[in-house]
Structure formats: structure tokens, C-alpha cells
Write an enzyme that holds these catalytic residues in place. Sequence first.
Site, PDB file in Angstrom:
ATOM      1  N   HIS A 167      -3.472 -32.702  17.403  1.00  0.00           N
ATOM      2  CA  HIS A 167      -2.548 -33.633  17.789  1.00  0.00           C
ATOM      3  C   HIS A 167      -1.172 -32.669  18.261  1.00  0.00           C
ATOM      4  O   HIS A 167      -0.025 -32.969  18.484  1.00  0.00           O
ATOM      5  CB  HIS A 167      -2.015 -34.458  16.785  1.00  0.00           C
ATOM      6  CG  HIS A 167      -2.774 -35.535  16.367  1.00  0.00           C
ATOM      7  ND1 HIS A 167      -3.185 -36.732  16.932  1.00  0.00           N
ATOM      8  CD2 HIS A 167      -4.022 -35.479  15.393  1.00  0.00           C
ATOM      9  CE1 HIS A 167      -4.138 -37.566  16.384  1.00  0.00           C
ATOM     10  NE2 HIS A 167      -4.543 -36.553  15.443  1.00  0.00           N
ATOM     11  N   GLY A 200      -4.870  -2.102   5.016  1.00  0.00           N
ATOM     12  CA  GLY A 200      -3.938  -3.282   4.761  1.00  0.00           C
ATOM     13  C   GLY A 200      -4.666  -4.802   4.830  1.00  0.00           C
ATOM     14  O   GLY A 200      -4.671  -5.451   3.966  1.00  0.00           O
ATOM     15  N   ARG A 201      -5.072  -4.749   6.035  1.00  0.00           N
ATOM     16  CA  ARG A 201      -5.810  -6.106   6.446  1.00  0.00           C
ATOM     17  C   ARG A 201      -7.135  -6.258   5.823  1.00  0.00           C
ATOM     18  O   ARG A 201      -7.706  -7.452   6.138  1.00  0.00           O
ATOM     19  CB  ARG A 201      -5.849  -6.344   8.038  1.00  0.00           C
ATOM     20  CG  ARG A 201      -6.351  -5.102   8.742  1.00  0.00           C
ATOM     21  CD  ARG A 201      -5.880  -5.364  10.262  1.00  0.00           C
ATOM     22  NE  ARG A 201      -6.275  -4.132  10.948  1.00  0.00           N
ATOM     23  CZ  ARG A 201      -5.739  -2.923  11.008  1.00  0.00           C
ATOM     24  NH1 ARG A 201      -4.624  -2.669  10.576  1.00  0.00           N
ATOM     25  NH2 ARG A 201      -6.517  -1.953  11.895  1.00  0.00           N
ATOM     26  N   LYS A 260       9.353  -0.538  14.428  1.00  0.00           N
ATOM     27  CA  LYS A 260       9.909  -0.238  13.016  1.00  0.00           C
ATOM     28  C   LYS A 260      10.991   1.026  13.118  1.00  0.00           C
ATOM     29  O   LYS A 260      12.077   0.918  12.588  1.00  0.00           O
ATOM     30  CB  LYS A 260       8.810   0.346  12.249  1.00  0.00           C
ATOM     31  CG  LYS A 260       7.895  -0.708  11.467  1.00  0.00           C
ATOM     32  CD  LYS A 260       7.085   0.212  10.577  1.00  0.00           C
ATOM     33  CE  LYS A 260       5.782  -0.805  10.118  1.00  0.00           C
ATOM     34  NZ  LYS A 260       4.724  -0.227   9.471  1.00  0.00           N
ATOM     35  N   GLU A 283      10.834  -4.203   4.651  1.00  0.00           N
ATOM     36  CA  GLU A 283      10.762  -5.963   4.298  1.00  0.00           C
ATOM     37  C   GLU A 283      10.471  -5.847   2.759  1.00  0.00           C
ATOM     38  O   GLU A 283      11.239  -6.707   2.187  1.00  0.00           O
ATOM     39  CB  GLU A 283       9.862  -6.703   4.955  1.00  0.00           C
ATOM     40  CG  GLU A 283      10.213  -6.496   6.527  1.00  0.00           C
ATOM     41  CD  GLU A 283       9.410  -5.777   7.398  1.00  0.00           C
ATOM     42  OE1 GLU A 283       9.086  -4.632   7.063  1.00  0.00           O
ATOM     43  OE2 GLU A 283       8.970  -5.988   8.573  1.00  0.00           O
ATOM     44  N   GLU A 320      -4.296  -7.081  14.928  1.00  0.00           N
ATOM     45  CA  GLU A 320      -3.764  -5.670  14.504  1.00  0.00           C
ATOM     46  C   GLU A 320      -5.070  -4.712  14.681  1.00  0.00           C
ATOM     47  O   GLU A 320      -4.693  -3.556  14.810  1.00  0.00           O
ATOM     48  CB  GLU A 320      -3.324  -5.560  13.039  1.00  0.00           C
ATOM     49  CG  GLU A 320      -2.527  -4.639  12.869  1.00  0.00           C
ATOM     50  CD  GLU A 320      -1.624  -4.651  11.552  1.00  0.00           C
ATOM     51  OE1 GLU A 320      -2.166  -4.316  10.351  1.00  0.00           O
ATOM     52  OE2 GLU A 320      -0.273  -4.983  11.423  1.00  0.00           O
ATOM     53  N   LYS A 335       0.864  -1.189   0.038  1.00  0.00           N
ATOM     54  CA  LYS A 335       0.013  -0.113   0.133  1.00  0.00           C
ATOM     55  C   LYS A 335       0.816   1.446  -0.005  1.00  0.00           C
ATOM     56  O   LYS A 335       0.646   2.237  -0.685  1.00  0.00           O
ATOM     57  CB  LYS A 335      -0.873  -0.023   1.229  1.00  0.00           C
ATOM     58  CG  LYS A 335      -1.958   1.096   1.312  1.00  0.00           C
ATOM     59  CD  LYS A 335      -2.803   1.129   2.670  1.00  0.00           C
ATOM     60  CE  LYS A 335      -3.619   2.310   2.926  1.00  0.00           C
ATOM     61  NZ  LYS A 335      -4.387   2.139   3.958  1.00  0.00           N
TER      62      LYS A 335
HETATM   63  O1  F6P Z   1       2.327  -4.073  10.125  1.00  0.00           O
HETATM   64  C1  F6P Z   1       1.768  -2.829   9.578  1.00  0.00           C
HETATM   65  C2  F6P Z   1       1.234  -2.758   8.122  1.00  0.00           C
HETATM   66  O2  F6P Z   1       1.131  -1.438   7.950  1.00  0.00           O
HETATM   67  C3  F6P Z   1       0.112  -3.624   7.956  1.00  0.00           C
HETATM   68  O3  F6P Z   1      -1.124  -2.885   8.448  1.00  0.00           O
HETATM   69  C4  F6P Z   1       0.018  -3.807   6.612  1.00  0.00           C
HETATM   70  O4  F6P Z   1      -0.531  -4.834   6.195  1.00  0.00           O
HETATM   71  C5  F6P Z   1       1.490  -4.303   6.345  1.00  0.00           C
HETATM   72  O5  F6P Z   1       2.077  -3.369   7.264  1.00  0.00           O
HETATM   73  C6  F6P Z   1       1.924  -3.909   4.925  1.00  0.00           C
HETATM   74  O6  F6P Z   1       2.041  -2.543   4.667  1.00  0.00           O
HETATM   75  P1  F6P Z   1       2.139  -2.277   3.050  1.00  0.00           P
HETATM   76  O7  F6P Z   1       0.941  -2.548   2.297  1.00  0.00           O
HETATM   77  O8  F6P Z   1       2.128  -0.497   3.136  1.00  0.00           O
HETATM   78  O9  F6P Z   1       3.453  -2.661   2.624  1.00  0.00           O
END
Ligand code: F6P
Length: 551
Positions: free
Chosen positions: A385, A268-269, A513, A214, A354, A208
Site C-alpha cells: 500500500h 560494525g555491520r 563526519k 552521536e 555500507e 566499537k
Molecule cells: O557509519 C560508520 C560506522 O563506522 C559504522 O560502520 C558503524 O557500525 C557505526 O559507524 C558505529 O560505529 P561504532 O560502533 O564505533 O560507534
Amino acid sequence: MTPTEAAWTRLLSLAQRPGASAIRSLFARDPNRYAAFHWQAGDIMLDLSKTSIDNAAMAALLALADAAGLMAARDAMAAGERVNNTEGRAVLHMALRAPRSAGFRARESDGRYEDASASVEETLAAMEHFTRAVHSGEIRSATGETFTDIINIGIGGSDLGPFMATRALWHEASPMRPLYLANADAHNWELIRPRLNPARTLVLVASKTFTTAETMANARVVRGWLEQTLGKDGMRQHLVALSTNKKATADFGVPADRVFGFHDWVGGRFSLWSSIGLSIALSCGWDEFSRLLAGARVMDEHFLEAQPARNLPLLLALTTVWHVNGLGLGNHAILPYDHRLSRFPAHLQQLEMESLGKRTTKGGQPVKRLTGPVLFGEPGTNAQHSFMQLLHQGTTPVPADFLLIANPSHPYAANHRLLLANGLAQSEALLRGRGAEEVRAEMTASGMSAPEIERLLPHRLFPGDRPSTTLLLPRLDAHTLGQLVALYEHKVFCLGVLWDIDAFDQWGVELGKQLSTSILPELMPEGRVGPHDPSTTGLIEKLREWQGMDI
Ligand code: F6P
């Protein structure tokens, strides 16, 4: 006392009655309990009869929802108001799966309304055109071959939802093979890389913000891998971006016609229905993706129209309130008895934890009561199990959602019967338990001596009266999966209102972060360890020592 506080007081006093967590006695008193405590919406049947919610508790829970203004809050969300108040954003994932005629609008900061449904229609048309062109071979790789594989690089909501859905819907005859790369740990990439041919792989960078450390680290690695084989220009023909940040996607080298956008009113979620879901469409087919959206729309319409007492998302949320706030049960297990839903618990972990892991009310006050429970899960029967022992005999009852699917998509009827029998048996065992008389009789029948029976008896007792919820679906396909995911999304919304917290922000992920950014240079060979707590300093020094660096 406000009406909401009065409703809480009434509810909590009911939960403190002696025997408030008993379930077997409710069945004994009311032979119609199952009939009265199960409901169906669309293709999902929800059975709450194996909880300790009785008529009085249900009335008090519904009164709480009423006092908290739940239905008005729902309508405000649907009307595009900025219900995510700490980020000043509307919350309109429902617009992503609604036809243009639904007319969703998002309120802007200047008070004007943006036509959300129009932009959704435009993006979906672009996604469909691209998906079909890739599948037909109209869009080809830099070497002129058809694309056979996709890798989706993203994390959190830009990974979990699409990964969960493709795991559920993909089969051998699906048009493309999907792989997901989320972890910054490059061992993840090392596992995936040998399965991919750069000349036939489409690389989707799903973010987003297009700034997530990462995702960008992985995207740079994979871009380099493409470039090695295809050169700079060829590499660009394999890149696709799914993002709200157009400038950053251009800076990264993604051609403008390969960028599929969405808006800040999609969290995002909640984003698998947006362009973030392109990996679902590419790997499973456009028609499957459309059915997924249509399924979610069925649940949206139910949530928007059904009376509170029959509203499945609200009933699920109220059950969680009963367990968490009434009975003090701070854990929740998700047990899908369908291996295709093996990533469903992981998706719900982000969706629920979250969203609901908050300790401050929307007005900025500390919350007065417990909020989001710890959620975990595994598909059945595997879960039986591993951790089910604790659910049956541990000291803390853990409410569990059992997800059962009537008809499988495979021909192995005996396996499926075994699966269903186990799912039903687990919730029955949690409810029924096992008393001394029954255990003694069984051990006596097996020929055990009296002293041996008395020695082992306490270990073999099951307390019973442990709560569970069952969700029954006729089959698992794109349409029913859409309904299921939307059901939990709306449950989360309801809990946010009931607990008076903002379910759509996630400030709690920020501190880690930021600190990682300041620790990063301290792990460089020329870096120096900065001021930290003694534990963090000690750990950084030991890592540097073991990596052969100066301390
Ligand atoms: O972990 C925080 C967060 O902002 C989530 O809400 C989101 O889904 C994820 O990081 C990834 O964010 P992005 O889509 O901006 O890379």
C-alpha cells in the site's frame, strides 16, 4: 584479456541478447524450471525461478565466480587473512558463532596469528555469566532492585543488528524490555525516557570505537539522567560498555568488569554476534542468543562447504550481478512478509550499502561496472500500500526479495493465510503481468462502455516479466533468523569479490563526519560562519537568524 574479463564479457553478452529479461517465456519453454532453480540450505529455501537467469546465464555467472577466485577468497577470509586490505584487517565474524574447536585464527600485522576462537569463547563466557546474573537478580541495581529494562545506546552496526534481532525475537515472556537509542536527535531520547525508571534500567553503551559522536552525546545525556537519581556511584553500577576501546570506556566511568570487548576483525555491520549483541541476550535470554549464533553457524558451514552451484549466498550474489550489471537494474527491494522482521530491511541497508557502495577496486583503480544497488524495503503487506505500485507499473523494474514464513508464532491462522496469499500474489503478479485482452474482458464483464474501456485500458495494463526472488522459511525463530542474517552477510562478501571491491571498509562516511566537526562551532552563539560553498553558508546564516543569533 584476463580470465575474469573474459567471463564478464561472456556474461554481459548473454544479458544483451534480445529478450534477456523475459521470464514468462522461460517457464513456457521449461516446465521443470521451478525444480531446477530452487535450492535449500539448512532451513532456508531459495527460489530463483522468477528471474530471467536461464541455464546459459547461470553457467556464465558461475564461470565468473570461478574466474574471480571466489572460493579461494572465501577460504582466505576463513583462514584469518587480512582480506579487508584498505584497513589491514582480518574479517572473522564467522569465528563469533563457531565453537572453539573450529580454531579460527586472525593474522596480525606482524604476520603472526591470534587465536580468535579462544578470545570469542572467553567473551561469550563473560557475557553469559553477566546475562544470567542479571536475570537471576544476583546483579542488582544501585537501589537493590532487579533490572527490568535495558537501553542500548549505539548507532549503525551497534544499533541496527541488535535492534533488528530483538524486534524479531522478543515477546511478552522475555526476561527484560529492550529500548534502542541511536539518533543524535534528542527527540529520540525524549520519546524513550518516559518509559524508563532509572532505578531499574541497565544502560549499554555499544560502540566499537567508543568515539562515535552521536553515541557519546547520547551516552552523556543518559549518564546524567542516571546520576540525577542514583548519584555518581550508583550511576556507575548501571553502566555497561560493549567496545574494543578499553581506555575510552574507563575514561567514561564504566567499571572494568562491565566492559565486554571484541576485536578489530569484527566489522560494525557484522557485529551483532559479538558483545554488541549483549542487548539481544539480556532482553531475549541467553539460550535464544546461543540459538541465534548456532543458526548463523549452520549457514557458515553451508557457505564454506557447498559447491558453488548449490551455494545459497553465492547464488543470491550472482542474481544481484545479473540484475545490476547484466540488466542495469540499480535498485533492490527487501520485502519480509513477517512483521517481526520490520527492522530487517534497515539492517540490510547498512550491511549491503555500507559494504558495497564503492567505486574503487581493491587495487585502487576506478571500477569498470556498477556496484551496490540502492536497497530499500518494508514488511508486507504494508509495502503493497505504499511503493509496490512502482514495482508493478513504474518505468524501472526493481528486483525484489520476498521473505515468507510458513508457520507463525501466533494463533491467528486466517491472518497468516491472508499474509502468505498476498506475498505469493505479489511475486506472481510481477511475473505474470496483465495484457490487454484480459483487462478488456474484465472491464466488459463489469458492464463498462466500449469508449470507457479504451480510455482506461492503458492504465490497467501490467507489463509483467519483473524479477523477484523468494526465500521461504518453515518458521521464524532465533535459529532460522541466524541462518537468514548470515546468508545475506555471505552474499555481501561474494559481491565484494565479484566486483573486486573492499566490502569491509567504509571510508565514504568520513568526509561528512569531518565537515560536521568544523560546522559545529559555527552554530554556537559566539561562532562565526566559516568558508563554505554559497548554499551551505546561506543555510547556516538562515539557521543562525532563526535561532536569534548574530550572522
Ligand atoms: O557509519 C560508520 C560506522 O563506522 C559504522 O560502520 C558503524 O557500525 C557505526 O559507524 C558505529 O560505529 P561504532 O560502533 O564505533 O560507534
